[in-house]
Design a protein around this motif. Structure first.
Motif, short mmCIF file in Angstrom:
data_model
loop_
_atom_site.label_atom_id
_atom_site.label_comp_id
_atom_site.label_asym_id
_atom_site.label_seq_id
_atom_site.Cartn_x
_atom_site.Cartn_y
_atom_site.Cartn_z
N VAL A 77 -1.49 19.89 -1.11
CA VAL A 77 -1.44 21.32 -1.37
C VAL A 77 -2.73 21.85 -1.98
N GLU A 78 -3.38 21.05 -2.82
CA GLU A 78 -4.62 21.52 -3.47
C GLU A 78 -5.71 21.79 -2.45
N TYR A 81 -4.96 25.19 -0.98
CA TYR A 81 -5.25 26.22 -2.00
C TYR A 81 -6.76 26.46 -2.10
N TRP A 100 -3.05 30.47 2.63
CA TRP A 100 -2.15 30.81 1.52
C TRP A 100 -0.70 30.62 1.93
N THR A 103 0.02 27.04 1.74
CA THR A 103 0.11 26.63 0.34
C THR A 103 1.50 26.91 -0.22
N VAL A 104 2.00 28.13 0.00
CA VAL A 104 3.32 28.45 -0.55
C VAL A 104 4.44 27.73 0.20
N GLN A 107 4.28 24.42 -1.58
CA GLN A 107 4.58 24.53 -3.01
C GLN A 107 5.15 25.92 -3.29
N ARG A 109 6.99 27.26 -5.44
CA ARG A 109 7.16 27.75 -6.82
C ARG A 109 5.81 28.00 -7.48
N ARG A 110 4.76 28.17 -6.72
CA ARG A 110 3.43 28.40 -7.27
C ARG A 110 3.13 29.90 -7.26
N ALA A 113 -0.34 31.30 -6.04
CA ALA A 113 -0.55 31.28 -4.59
C ALA A 113 0.14 32.46 -3.93
N TRP A 114 1.36 32.79 -4.37
CA TRP A 114 2.04 33.98 -3.84
C TRP A 114 1.25 35.24 -4.17
N ALA A 137 6.29 36.17 -6.30
CA ALA A 137 5.44 35.70 -7.39
C ALA A 137 6.04 36.06 -8.75
#
Length: 272
Positions: A77-78, A81, A100, A103-104, A107, A109-110, A113-114, A137
């Motif tokens: 995921v990093e 991101y 993006w 990414t979401v 993950q 719950r980040r 990123a949202w 978010a």
């Protein structure tokens, strides 16, 4: 691989990481490159060198490095991101949106990123999707001042002024020094005919703020309306110094024109 070589490589990577955290980016990049010379598909060195290039604002170099990192390990995921960040900063908005979104997906719950997805969606004119991303978010981080401020901008863009005011007021209550929109909040409250509420925010606006001149102009109107002539005169003077074009607007309002210095008043027509 020879275990001794692996140990040497690990030590170099640790040293590179410490250099990176110390903001010694050139030295960190050199160390990561040293590993990549002998192990060109090293997952850690590829990702972290790409992030180092991003920190150095070398987007043209960071993006292909981070794309390679995605190819090596698409589940990391990093990597998505960092690539999304680099693409956003370089103005490649549509490509950034895709990263993006990935990414979401990886993950969900980040909150950051949202929030970043929302910013890129808004930049591409996809405002309803941007709003949905901000809602997600804030479900995760309801007191994040940056998310709240972005939500207020989105609400204002949609014409929902009262919702934007409420969101900005919450951002101000939780944000402390991170709250950066006292001018916007004050000006919206003024437009809602709430001068007392507006004044406390307009007084906080600093000269570096893009809306400083308008904030001082509105303050002059609030002050003169309650009879505070001299503070109103000072505020109007500050507004005109910051934005000389406001002089014409002051002339069009009798209560403000009376505050202008004699050399700023129009010369009356001569009678013949």
């Amino acid at each position: 691989a020879n275990p001794r070589d692996r140990l040497k490589e690990r030590n170099i990577l640790r040293h590179a990481e410490s250099l990176m955290h110390a903001d010694r980016h050139e030295a960190a990049l050199d160390a990561f490159e040293q590993v990549l010379q002998t192990d060109p598909n090293n997952r850690y060195a590829t990702l972290r060198s790409g992030i180092t290039l991003l920190k150095m604002n070398r987007f043209d170099d960071a993006i292909p490095r981070l794309r390679k990192s995605v190819e090596i390990d698409p589940s990391q995921v990093e990597t998505h991101y960092a690539l999304a960040d680099a693409l956003t900063r370089s103005g490649q908005i549509e490509a950034a949106i895709q990263q993006w979104m990935e990414t979401v997906r990886l993950q969900p719950r980040r909150a950051a990123a949202w929030g970043n997805l929302a910013l890129t969606l808004r930049a591409s004119g996809r405002n309803d999707e941007a709003m949905n991303a901000l809602v997600k978010a804030l479900e995760i981080a309801p007191d994040d001042v940056r998310l709240l401020q972005n939500m207020a901008l989105q609400q204002r863009q949609r014409g929902d002024r009262k919702a934007a005011i409420g969101t900005l007021e919450k951002a101000a209550s939780v944000g402390g020094d991170e709250f950066v929109y006292p001018a916007l909040l004050g000006l919206m409250l003024y437009d809602e005919k709430l001068p007392e509420d507006a004044e406390k925010w307009l007084l906080r606006v600093k000269p570096a703020d893009a809306n400083y001149a308008e904030a001082r102009f509105r303050l002059a109107q609030i002050m003169i309306a309650r009879g505070d002539r001299e503070p109103a005169r000072a505020s109007l003077s500050e507004a005109i110094r910051a934005r000389p074009s406001l002089l014409n607007q002051a002339h069009s309002l009798p209560e403000l024109e009376a505050l202008l210095a004699p050399d700023l008043r129009p010369i009356p027509a001569q009678e013949h």
